[in-house]
Write a protein that holds these residues in place. Structure first.
Motif, PDB file in Angstrom:
ATOM      1  N   HIS A   1      10.590 -10.099  -0.273  1.00  0.00           N
ATOM      2  CA  HIS A   1      11.090 -10.937  -1.365  1.00  0.00           C
ATOM      3  C   HIS A   1      10.536 -12.353  -1.266  1.00  0.00           C
ATOM      4  O   HIS A   1      10.131 -12.958  -2.273  1.00  0.00           O
ATOM      5  N   SER A   2      10.474 -12.885  -0.052  1.00  0.00           N
ATOM      6  CA  SER A   2      10.015 -14.261   0.120  1.00  0.00           C
ATOM      7  C   SER A   2       8.525 -14.411  -0.197  1.00  0.00           C
ATOM      8  O   SER A   2       8.089 -15.444  -0.698  1.00  0.00           O
ATOM      9  N   GLU A   3       7.730 -13.373   0.082  1.00  0.00           N
ATOM     10  CA  GLU A   3       6.286 -13.462  -0.132  1.00  0.00           C
ATOM     11  C   GLU A   3       5.842 -13.007  -1.520  1.00  0.00           C
ATOM     12  O   GLU A   3       4.947 -13.605  -2.119  1.00  0.00           O
ATOM     13  N   VAL A   4       6.441 -11.947  -2.020  1.00  0.00           N
ATOM     14  CA  VAL A   4       6.016 -11.376  -3.304  1.00  0.00           C
ATOM     15  C   VAL A   4       6.750 -12.019  -4.476  1.00  0.00           C
ATOM     16  O   VAL A   4       6.224 -12.089  -5.588  1.00  0.00           O
ATOM     17  N   GLY A   5       7.964 -12.492  -4.222  1.00  0.00           N
ATOM     18  CA  GLY A   5       8.713 -13.169  -5.283  1.00  0.00           C
ATOM     19  C   GLY A   5       9.674 -12.286  -6.037  1.00  0.00           C
ATOM     20  O   GLY A   5      10.416 -12.756  -6.906  1.00  0.00           O
ATOM     21  N   VAL A   6       9.657 -10.995  -5.731  1.00  0.00           N
ATOM     22  CA  VAL A   6      10.610 -10.048  -6.320  1.00  0.00           C
ATOM     23  C   VAL A   6      11.100  -9.131  -5.209  1.00  0.00           C
ATOM     24  O   VAL A   6      10.490  -9.042  -4.139  1.00  0.00           O
ATOM     25  N   THR A   7      12.195  -8.440  -5.465  1.00  0.00           N
ATOM     26  CA  THR A   7      12.694  -7.499  -4.466  1.00  0.00           C
ATOM     27  C   THR A   7      11.800  -6.258  -4.416  1.00  0.00           C
ATOM     28  O   THR A   7      11.014  -6.016  -5.339  1.00  0.00           O
ATOM     29  N   ILE A   8      11.954  -5.479  -3.368  1.00  0.00           N
ATOM     30  CA  ILE A   8      11.176  -4.242  -3.253  1.00  0.00           C
ATOM     31  C   ILE A   8      11.489  -3.306  -4.417  1.00  0.00           C
ATOM     32  O   ILE A   8      10.587  -2.693  -4.996  1.00  0.00           O
ATOM     33  N   VAL A   9      12.753  -3.196  -4.777  1.00  0.00           N
ATOM     34  CA  VAL A   9      13.149  -2.314  -5.884  1.00  0.00           C
ATOM     35  C   VAL A   9      12.509  -2.779  -7.188  1.00  0.00           C
ATOM     36  O   VAL A   9      11.987  -1.975  -7.971  1.00  0.00           O
TER      37      VAL A   9
ATOM     38  N   TYR B   1      10.909  -3.611 -19.891  1.00  0.00           N
ATOM     39  CA  TYR B   1       9.721  -4.291 -19.362  1.00  0.00           C
ATOM     40  C   TYR B   1       8.670  -4.570 -20.427  1.00  0.00           C
ATOM     41  O   TYR B   1       7.965  -5.584 -20.363  1.00  0.00           O
ATOM     42  N   THR B   2       8.510  -3.670 -21.392  1.00  0.00           N
ATOM     43  CA  THR B   2       7.413  -3.808 -22.365  1.00  0.00           C
ATOM     44  C   THR B   2       7.867  -4.219 -23.763  1.00  0.00           C
ATOM     45  O   THR B   2       7.035  -4.509 -24.617  1.00  0.00           O
ATOM     46  N   LYS B   3       9.178  -4.174 -23.993  1.00  0.00           N
ATOM     47  CA  LYS B   3       9.781  -4.536 -25.294  1.00  0.00           C
ATOM     48  C   LYS B   3       9.594  -3.461 -26.362  1.00  0.00           C
ATOM     49  O   LYS B   3      10.030  -3.647 -27.509  1.00  0.00           O
ATOM     50  N   ILE B   4       8.935  -2.355 -26.014  1.00  0.00           N
ATOM     51  CA  ILE B   4       8.812  -1.236 -26.953  1.00  0.00           C
ATOM     52  C   ILE B   4       9.080   0.070 -26.211  1.00  0.00           C
ATOM     53  O   ILE B   4       9.020   0.121 -24.978  1.00  0.00           O
ATOM     54  N   THR B   5       9.352   1.134 -26.940  1.00  0.00           N
ATOM     55  CA  THR B   5       9.627   2.426 -26.323  1.00  0.00           C
ATOM     56  C   THR B   5       8.321   3.079 -25.879  1.00  0.00           C
ATOM     57  O   THR B   5       7.238   2.711 -26.360  1.00  0.00           O
ATOM     58  N   PRO B   6       8.388   4.075 -24.997  1.00  0.00           N
ATOM     59  CA  PRO B   6       7.168   4.799 -24.609  1.00  0.00           C
ATOM     60  C   PRO B   6       6.439   5.406 -25.803  1.00  0.00           C
ATOM     61  O   PRO B   6       5.204   5.387 -25.869  1.00  0.00           O
TER      62      PRO B   6
ATOM     63  N   TYR C   1       9.770  -4.529  -7.524  1.00  0.00           N
ATOM     64  CA  TYR C   1       8.326  -4.309  -7.439  1.00  0.00           C
ATOM     65  C   TYR C   1       7.985  -2.843  -7.701  1.00  0.00           C
ATOM     66  O   TYR C   1       7.037  -2.535  -8.436  1.00  0.00           O
ATOM     67  N   ILE C   2       8.746  -1.932  -7.098  1.00  0.00           N
ATOM     68  CA  ILE C   2       8.521  -0.498  -7.310  1.00  0.00           C
ATOM     69  C   ILE C   2       8.649  -0.160  -8.795  1.00  0.00           C
ATOM     70  O   ILE C   2       7.829   0.575  -9.357  1.00  0.00           O
ATOM     71  N   THR C   3       9.664  -0.718  -9.433  1.00  0.00           N
ATOM     72  CA  THR C   3       9.876  -0.460 -10.862  1.00  0.00           C
ATOM     73  C   THR C   3       8.704  -0.985 -11.684  1.00  0.00           C
ATOM     74  O   THR C   3       8.209  -0.304 -12.594  1.00  0.00           O
ATOM     75  N   GLN C   4       8.245  -2.198 -11.370  1.00  0.00           N
ATOM     76  CA  GLN C   4       7.091  -2.771 -12.075  1.00  0.00           C
ATOM     77  C   GLN C   4       5.872  -1.858 -11.974  1.00  0.00           C
ATOM     78  O   GLN C   4       5.187  -1.593 -12.972  1.00  0.00           O
ATOM     79  N   LYS C   5       5.608  -1.383 -10.761  1.00  0.00           N
ATOM     80  CA  LYS C   5       4.435  -0.539 -10.542  1.00  0.00           C
ATOM     81  C   LYS C   5       4.582   0.810 -11.253  1.00  0.00           C
ATOM     82  O   LYS C   5       3.596   1.370 -11.742  1.00  0.00           O
ATOM     83  N   ARG C   6       5.786   1.333 -11.299  1.00  0.00           N
ATOM     84  CA  ARG C   6       5.997   2.604 -11.996  1.00  0.00           C
ATOM     85  C   ARG C   6       5.822   2.434 -13.498  1.00  0.00           C
ATOM     86  O   ARG C   6       5.284   3.322 -14.173  1.00  0.00           O
ATOM     87  N   ILE C   7       6.236   1.303 -14.022  1.00  0.00           N
ATOM     88  CA  ILE C   7       6.042   1.043 -15.453  1.00  0.00           C
ATOM     89  C   ILE C   7       4.557   0.876 -15.757  1.00  0.00           C
ATOM     90  O   ILE C   7       4.053   1.383 -16.766  1.00  0.00           O
ATOM     91  N   GLU C   8       3.821   0.193 -14.879  1.00  0.00           N
ATOM     92  CA  GLU C   8       2.373   0.054 -15.059  1.00  0.00           C
ATOM     93  C   GLU C   8       1.688   1.424 -15.030  1.00  0.00           C
ATOM     94  O   GLU C   8       0.783   1.697 -15.831  1.00  0.00           O
TER      95      GLU C   8
ATOM     96  N   ASP D   1       0.830  -1.210   0.000  1.00  0.00           N
ATOM     97  CA  ASP D   1       0.000   0.000   0.000  1.00  0.00           C
ATOM     98  C   ASP D   1       0.863   1.257   0.000  1.00  0.00           C
ATOM     99  O   ASP D   1       0.553   2.241  -0.697  1.00  0.00           O
ATOM    100  N   TYR D   2       1.942   1.233   0.769  1.00  0.00           N
ATOM    101  CA  TYR D   2       2.837   2.402   0.839  1.00  0.00           C
ATOM    102  C   TYR D   2       3.453   2.675  -0.530  1.00  0.00           C
ATOM    103  O   TYR D   2       3.510   3.821  -0.984  1.00  0.00           O
ATOM    104  N   ILE D   3       3.899   1.620  -1.192  1.00  0.00           N
ATOM    105  CA  ILE D   3       4.512   1.770  -2.522  1.00  0.00           C
ATOM    106  C   ILE D   3       3.491   2.337  -3.504  1.00  0.00           C
ATOM    107  O   ILE D   3       3.783   3.276  -4.252  1.00  0.00           O
ATOM    108  N   TYR D   4       2.285   1.768  -3.496  1.00  0.00           N
ATOM    109  CA  TYR D   4       1.246   2.217  -4.423  1.00  0.00           C
ATOM    110  C   TYR D   4       0.938   3.698  -4.241  1.00  0.00           C
ATOM    111  O   TYR D   4       0.751   4.437  -5.206  1.00  0.00           O
ATOM    112  N   ASN D   5       0.885   4.134  -2.979  1.00  0.00           N
ATOM    113  CA  ASN D   5       0.516   5.517  -2.675  1.00  0.00           C
ATOM    114  C   ASN D   5       1.640   6.523  -2.895  1.00  0.00           C
ATOM    115  O   ASN D   5       1.398   7.736  -2.842  1.00  0.00           O
TER     116      ASN D   5
END
Length: 247
Positions: free
Chosen positions: A174-182, A226-231, A184-191, A143-147
Motif C-alpha cells: 500500500h505504501s509503495e503502490v498507493g492502493v491496497t492489494i485487493v 471502474y470504466t463508467k460503462i457496462t461490459p 490493485y488485483i481488481t484494477q488488473k482484472r478489469i484491465e 508479478d505474482y498477481i499478474y500471473n
C-alpha cells in the motif's frame, strides 16, 4: 557450406561491397532511450529496418526485414524488463508484435509496425519510470498477481511468495503502490476484462468466471464502477478496434 565457410564468405562480401552493421554504441543508446521512456531520443536514434547498416539475414527481402524487426523487439523487451516493466506483460507485448510482423505482406507494413511499437514501448516506459522504484517484495507481489489473475489470489499466498507476513506485505504494498492489494488485483482484472472484451468473443459470463469474479452481476457492477460503462457497452464500442481493423 559449414559455419566457418559461411562466416568467411560473409566477411569477404561485406568488405568487398563496403557493407557495415550499425555502430554498437548507437544501437545500445537506442534501446537505452526506450528503456528510460525518452521518446524524443529514441526517435532521434530510430532507423527503419532494411536501411544502410542492417545485415543480411535472408535472401528473401521481406523475410530479412521481419527477422531484423523480431531481433529488435527481443532486445527492446529485455531492456524494458530491466527498466521495470512487468516481465509477463513485456513478453506478451512482444508476442503480439511478432505475430503482427509475421502477417505483414509489404515492407511498408513492417516499418509502420516498427515505428508504432518503438513509440508504444517508449511511452509505456515513460509511465513506468514516473513511478517510484518498488522494493523486491512488491515487485514479486506485482508479478505474482499478474500471473494469477485467472485464479483466486489470497493475501497469504502473496506473503508466502515474498517470505513475509501478510500484514507486513499488505502495508508495504500500500505504501509503495498507493492502493491496497485487493484494489490493485481488481484494477488488473478489469484491465484484463477490457482486453478480452476488445479482442475475444468470450461472453460476459465466461470472462467473469475466467477472472474469478464471484458472479456475472458482480463483474458487471465492478466493471461499470471502474470504466463508467457496462461490459456490453464497452464491447459494442471497442470490439476488434485493433491494428488490422485500423489498417
Amino acid at each position: 557450406m559449414d559455419i566457418n565457410q559461411a562466416l568467411s564468405h560473409a566477411e569477404f562480401f561485406n568488405r568487398e561491397y563496403m557493407m557495415t552493421h550499425l555502430p554498437y554504441e548507437r544501437e545500445m543508446e537506442f534501446y537505452q532511450a526506450i528503456k528510460m521512456g525518452n521518446l524524443n531520443e529514441a526517435m532521434r536514434l530510430y532507423k527503419p529496418v532494411g536501411t544502410e547498416g542492417f545485415g543480411k539475414l535472408s535472401e528473401d527481402k521481406l523475410r530479412n526485414l521481419k527477422y531484423h524487426l523480431i531481433i529488435t523487439i527481443a532486445f527492446i523487451t529485455r531492456y524494458c524488463i530491466e527498466g521495470g516493466m512487468e516481465m509477463e506483460a513485456a513478453y506478451n507485448l512482444s508476442d503480439v508484435n511478432i505475430q503482427r510482423i509475421d502477417m505483414c505482406k509489404t515492407a511498408e507494413e513492417i516499418n509502420a509496425i516498427h515505428l508504432e511499437f518503438v513509440r508504444d514501448y517508449a511511452n509505456r516506459m515513460k509511465n513506468i519510470t514516473k513511478k517510484a522504484l518498488f522494493s523486491r517484495p512488491v515487485i514479486i507481489s506485482l508479478d505474482y498477481i499478474y500471473n494469477n489473475l485467472h485464479s483466486k489470489i489470497m493475501l497469504k499466498d502473496i506473503a508466502d511468495k515474498c517470505g513475509l507476513s501478510a500484514p507486513y506485505i499488505s502495508k508495504l504494498f500500500h505504501s509503495e503502490v498507493g492502493v491496497t492489494i485487493v484494489q490493485y488485483i481488481t484494477q488488473k482484472r478489469i484491465e484484463a476484462a477490457e482486453s478480452l472484451l476488445k479482442y475475444s468473443e468470450y461472453s460476459c459470463l465466461e470472462i467473469s468466471d475466467y477472472l474469478c469474479f464471484s458472479s456475472e452481476s458482480h463483474f458487471i457492477h465492478v466493471f461499470k464502477k471502474y470504466t463508467k460503462i457496462t461490459p456490453k457497452e464497452y464491447r459494442d464500442k471497442f470490439f476488434r478496434t485493433r491494428w488490422g481493423d485500423k489498417a
